[in-house]
Motif scaffolding. Sequence first.
Motif, PDB file in Angstrom:
ATOM      1  N   LYS A 130     -81.995  15.699  48.660  1.00  0.00           N
ATOM      2  CA  LYS A 130     -81.259  16.815  49.251  1.00  0.00           C
ATOM      3  C   LYS A 130     -81.097  16.622  50.754  1.00  0.00           C
ATOM      4  O   LYS A 130     -80.099  17.048  51.339  1.00  0.00           O
ATOM      5  CB  LYS A 130     -81.989  18.133  48.972  1.00  0.00           C
ATOM      6  CG  LYS A 130     -81.974  18.556  47.510  1.00  0.00           C
ATOM      7  CD  LYS A 130     -82.708  19.873  47.312  1.00  0.00           C
ATOM      8  CE  LYS A 130     -82.711  20.295  45.856  1.00  0.00           C
ATOM      9  NZ  LYS A 130     -83.453  21.566  45.650  1.00  0.00           N
ATOM     10  N   VAL A 131     -82.080  15.973  51.369  1.00  0.00           N
ATOM     11  CA  VAL A 131     -82.043  15.757  52.814  1.00  0.00           C
ATOM     12  C   VAL A 131     -81.178  14.548  53.157  1.00  0.00           C
ATOM     13  O   VAL A 131     -80.223  14.646  53.934  1.00  0.00           O
ATOM     14  CB  VAL A 131     -83.469  15.574  53.377  1.00  0.00           C
ATOM     15  CG1 VAL A 131     -83.412  15.284  54.872  1.00  0.00           C
ATOM     16  CG2 VAL A 131     -84.306  16.815  53.107  1.00  0.00           C
ATOM     17  N   TYR A 132     -81.495  13.399  52.568  1.00  0.00           N
ATOM     18  CA  TYR A 132     -80.765  12.196  52.992  1.00  0.00           C
ATOM     19  C   TYR A 132     -79.340  12.152  52.448  1.00  0.00           C
ATOM     20  O   TYR A 132     -78.454  11.554  53.072  1.00  0.00           O
ATOM     21  CB  TYR A 132     -81.542  10.919  52.674  1.00  0.00           C
ATOM     22  CG  TYR A 132     -81.589  10.442  51.245  1.00  0.00           C
ATOM     23  CD1 TYR A 132     -80.504   9.791  50.662  1.00  0.00           C
ATOM     24  CD2 TYR A 132     -82.748  10.588  50.483  1.00  0.00           C
ATOM     25  CE1 TYR A 132     -80.567   9.324  49.360  1.00  0.00           C
ATOM     26  CE2 TYR A 132     -82.821  10.120  49.186  1.00  0.00           C
ATOM     27  CZ  TYR A 132     -81.715   9.485  48.627  1.00  0.00           C
ATOM     28  OH  TYR A 132     -81.781   9.020  47.333  1.00  0.00           O
ATOM     29  N   GLU A 186     -73.503   6.724  67.832  1.00  0.00           N
ATOM     30  CA  GLU A 186     -74.821   7.327  68.042  1.00  0.00           C
ATOM     31  C   GLU A 186     -74.723   8.844  68.084  1.00  0.00           C
ATOM     32  O   GLU A 186     -75.594   9.547  67.561  1.00  0.00           O
ATOM     33  CB  GLU A 186     -75.441   6.809  69.343  1.00  0.00           C
ATOM     34  CG  GLU A 186     -76.842   7.347  69.602  1.00  0.00           C
ATOM     35  CD  GLU A 186     -77.500   6.720  70.819  1.00  0.00           C
ATOM     36  OE1 GLU A 186     -78.074   7.483  71.631  1.00  0.00           O
ATOM     37  OE2 GLU A 186     -77.445   5.484  70.954  1.00  0.00           O
ATOM     38  N   ASP A 187     -73.651   9.355  68.695  1.00  0.00           N
ATOM     39  CA  ASP A 187     -73.475  10.806  68.760  1.00  0.00           C
ATOM     40  C   ASP A 187     -73.334  11.401  67.360  1.00  0.00           C
ATOM     41  O   ASP A 187     -73.888  12.467  67.068  1.00  0.00           O
ATOM     42  CB  ASP A 187     -72.237  11.161  69.592  1.00  0.00           C
ATOM     43  CG  ASP A 187     -72.455  10.948  71.084  1.00  0.00           C
ATOM     44  OD1 ASP A 187     -73.628  10.878  71.506  1.00  0.00           O
ATOM     45  OD2 ASP A 187     -71.452  10.847  71.819  1.00  0.00           O
ATOM     46  N   LEU A 188     -72.597  10.714  66.495  1.00  0.00           N
ATOM     47  CA  LEU A 188     -72.432  11.189  65.121  1.00  0.00           C
ATOM     48  C   LEU A 188     -73.778  11.198  64.402  1.00  0.00           C
ATOM     49  O   LEU A 188     -74.139  12.182  63.742  1.00  0.00           O
ATOM     50  CB  LEU A 188     -71.444  10.294  64.365  1.00  0.00           C
ATOM     51  CG  LEU A 188     -71.276  10.589  62.867  1.00  0.00           C
ATOM     52  CD1 LEU A 188     -70.738  12.000  62.644  1.00  0.00           C
ATOM     53  CD2 LEU A 188     -70.351   9.549  62.221  1.00  0.00           C
ATOM     54  N   ALA A 189     -74.519  10.112  64.527  1.00  0.00           N
ATOM     55  CA  ALA A 189     -75.825  10.024  63.864  1.00  0.00           C
ATOM     56  C   ALA A 189     -76.780  11.097  64.392  1.00  0.00           C
ATOM     57  O   ALA A 189     -77.522  11.714  63.620  1.00  0.00           O
ATOM     58  CB  ALA A 189     -76.422   8.636  64.060  1.00  0.00           C
ATOM     59  N   LYS A 190     -76.746  11.339  65.698  1.00  0.00           N
ATOM     60  CA  LYS A 190     -77.606  12.373  66.285  1.00  0.00           C
ATOM     61  C   LYS A 190     -77.235  13.752  65.754  1.00  0.00           C
ATOM     62  O   LYS A 190     -78.110  14.550  65.399  1.00  0.00           O
ATOM     63  CB  LYS A 190     -77.488  12.355  67.813  1.00  0.00           C
ATOM     64  CG  LYS A 190     -78.270  11.251  68.494  1.00  0.00           C
ATOM     65  CD  LYS A 190     -78.118  11.353  70.009  1.00  0.00           C
ATOM     66  CE  LYS A 190     -78.981  10.317  70.718  1.00  0.00           C
ATOM     67  NZ  LYS A 190     -78.800  10.386  72.192  1.00  0.00           N
ATOM     68  N   ASP A 191     -75.938  14.037  65.714  1.00  0.00           N
ATOM     69  CA  ASP A 191     -75.483  15.345  65.231  1.00  0.00           C
ATOM     70  C   ASP A 191     -75.875  15.554  63.771  1.00  0.00           C
ATOM     71  O   ASP A 191     -76.331  16.637  63.382  1.00  0.00           O
ATOM     72  CB  ASP A 191     -73.963  15.466  65.379  1.00  0.00           C
ATOM     73  CG  ASP A 191     -73.525  15.632  66.830  1.00  0.00           C
ATOM     74  OD1 ASP A 191     -74.389  15.931  67.680  1.00  0.00           O
ATOM     75  OD2 ASP A 191     -72.318  15.453  67.106  1.00  0.00           O
ATOM     76  N   CYS A 192     -75.697  14.513  62.953  1.00  0.00           N
ATOM     77  CA  CYS A 192     -76.020  14.628  61.533  1.00  0.00           C
ATOM     78  C   CYS A 192     -77.532  14.743  61.320  1.00  0.00           C
ATOM     79  O   CYS A 192     -77.992  15.474  60.441  1.00  0.00           O
ATOM     80  CB  CYS A 192     -75.460  13.434  60.762  1.00  0.00           C
ATOM     81  SG  CYS A 192     -73.648  13.433  60.651  1.00  0.00           S
ATOM     82  N   ALA A 193     -78.293  14.025  62.143  1.00  0.00           N
ATOM     83  CA  ALA A 193     -79.749  14.120  62.054  1.00  0.00           C
ATOM     84  C   ALA A 193     -80.206  15.534  62.402  1.00  0.00           C
ATOM     85  O   ALA A 193     -81.045  16.126  61.705  1.00  0.00           O
ATOM     86  CB  ALA A 193     -80.402  13.102  62.989  1.00  0.00           C
ATOM     87  N   LEU A 194     -79.648  16.088  63.461  1.00  0.00           N
ATOM     88  CA  LEU A 194     -80.001  17.445  63.875  1.00  0.00           C
ATOM     89  C   LEU A 194     -79.636  18.453  62.793  1.00  0.00           C
ATOM     90  O   LEU A 194     -80.420  19.356  62.469  1.00  0.00           O
ATOM     91  CB  LEU A 194     -79.275  17.784  65.181  1.00  0.00           C
ATOM     92  CG  LEU A 194     -79.543  19.174  65.772  1.00  0.00           C
ATOM     93  CD1 LEU A 194     -81.012  19.315  66.163  1.00  0.00           C
ATOM     94  CD2 LEU A 194     -78.641  19.422  66.989  1.00  0.00           C
ATOM     95  N   GLU A 195     -78.463  18.270  62.207  1.00  0.00           N
ATOM     96  CA  GLU A 195     -77.985  19.197  61.177  1.00  0.00           C
ATOM     97  C   GLU A 195     -78.895  19.211  59.956  1.00  0.00           C
ATOM     98  O   GLU A 195     -79.034  20.239  59.287  1.00  0.00           O
ATOM     99  CB  GLU A 195     -76.561  18.802  60.768  1.00  0.00           C
ATOM    100  CG  GLU A 195     -75.925  19.714  59.730  1.00  0.00           C
ATOM    101  CD  GLU A 195     -74.493  19.320  59.405  1.00  0.00           C
ATOM    102  OE1 GLU A 195     -74.094  19.471  58.236  1.00  0.00           O
ATOM    103  OE2 GLU A 195     -73.775  18.847  60.323  1.00  0.00           O
ATOM    104  N   HIS A 196     -79.548  18.082  59.681  1.00  0.00           N
ATOM    105  CA  HIS A 196     -80.354  17.981  58.461  1.00  0.00           C
ATOM    106  C   HIS A 196     -81.847  17.824  58.734  1.00  0.00           C
ATOM    107  O   HIS A 196     -82.597  17.359  57.870  1.00  0.00           O
ATOM    108  CB  HIS A 196     -79.819  16.842  57.596  1.00  0.00           C
ATOM    109  CG  HIS A 196     -78.445  17.131  57.075  1.00  0.00           C
ATOM    110  ND1 HIS A 196     -78.213  17.927  55.975  1.00  0.00           N
ATOM    111  CD2 HIS A 196     -77.221  16.790  57.556  1.00  0.00           C
ATOM    112  CE1 HIS A 196     -76.917  18.048  55.784  1.00  0.00           C
ATOM    113  NE2 HIS A 196     -76.292  17.365  56.723  1.00  0.00           N
ATOM    114  N   GLY A 197     -82.261  18.236  59.922  1.00  0.00           N
ATOM    115  CA  GLY A 197     -83.685  18.307  60.228  1.00  0.00           C
ATOM    116  C   GLY A 197     -84.381  16.967  60.337  1.00  0.00           C
ATOM    117  O   GLY A 197     -85.580  16.857  60.058  1.00  0.00           O
TER     118      GLY A 197
END
Length: 202
Positions: A88-90, A107-118
């Motif tokens: 559910k997370v990944y 990197e900005d995309l990866a950071k935003d997606c990481a933040l969005e999914h904890g």
Amino acid sequence: MDDDINEEYLPRRVPLEAHIMSKCPDARDCLHDLVLSAMVNVSNLVDFKLSYIGKTSEDDGVACLHGPSECLGNSIELCAAHLYPNPKVYLGFTMCMSRNYSEIPSEDLAKDCALEHGMDFGKLNHCLSVDDGEYSRELLKKSVQRSAEKGVTKSCTIRVDDKNWCIRDGGKWTDCENGSEVKDLVEEIYDLRWKHSSAYQE
């Protein structure tokens, strides 16, 4: 008493696998239109796995259809799955990346997606860079080899119970003998789980 039951003796989960390329629009549509919606209903019944498609090269590396940026995108998503193994997370993270697949591996995309999914982006970045990137390259190599061993070449290929179930290619669903809608996949999972349960009870 129930806590002492070894899980290996319970009805096994149904293997469900999606083979994708991170910079592929068919992967985006496949995850969004089919996989994520189905997982809402069957996540507790399946053993889910994301695998990636590419080719191993002569220098023991990996070549990706959409170039080195896709290989890096694949590695980011594999690191996410490794560090946060709850589908559910990944899966949510991977879908977030796929929505903007043309920007991968920003990197900005990866950071935003990481933040969005904890997710902790620092941990993702460490996974990518540890051992001069060798660790993440090995994750990708093993994933690509798995897809090759299964004979999978098209993104996105859905496999159920270790058999090809449906393919999204060129913006269309193909080779979908039992349908290509969420209800079809959910029904397939429930049918297979019932068969596994029946075999367990005999």
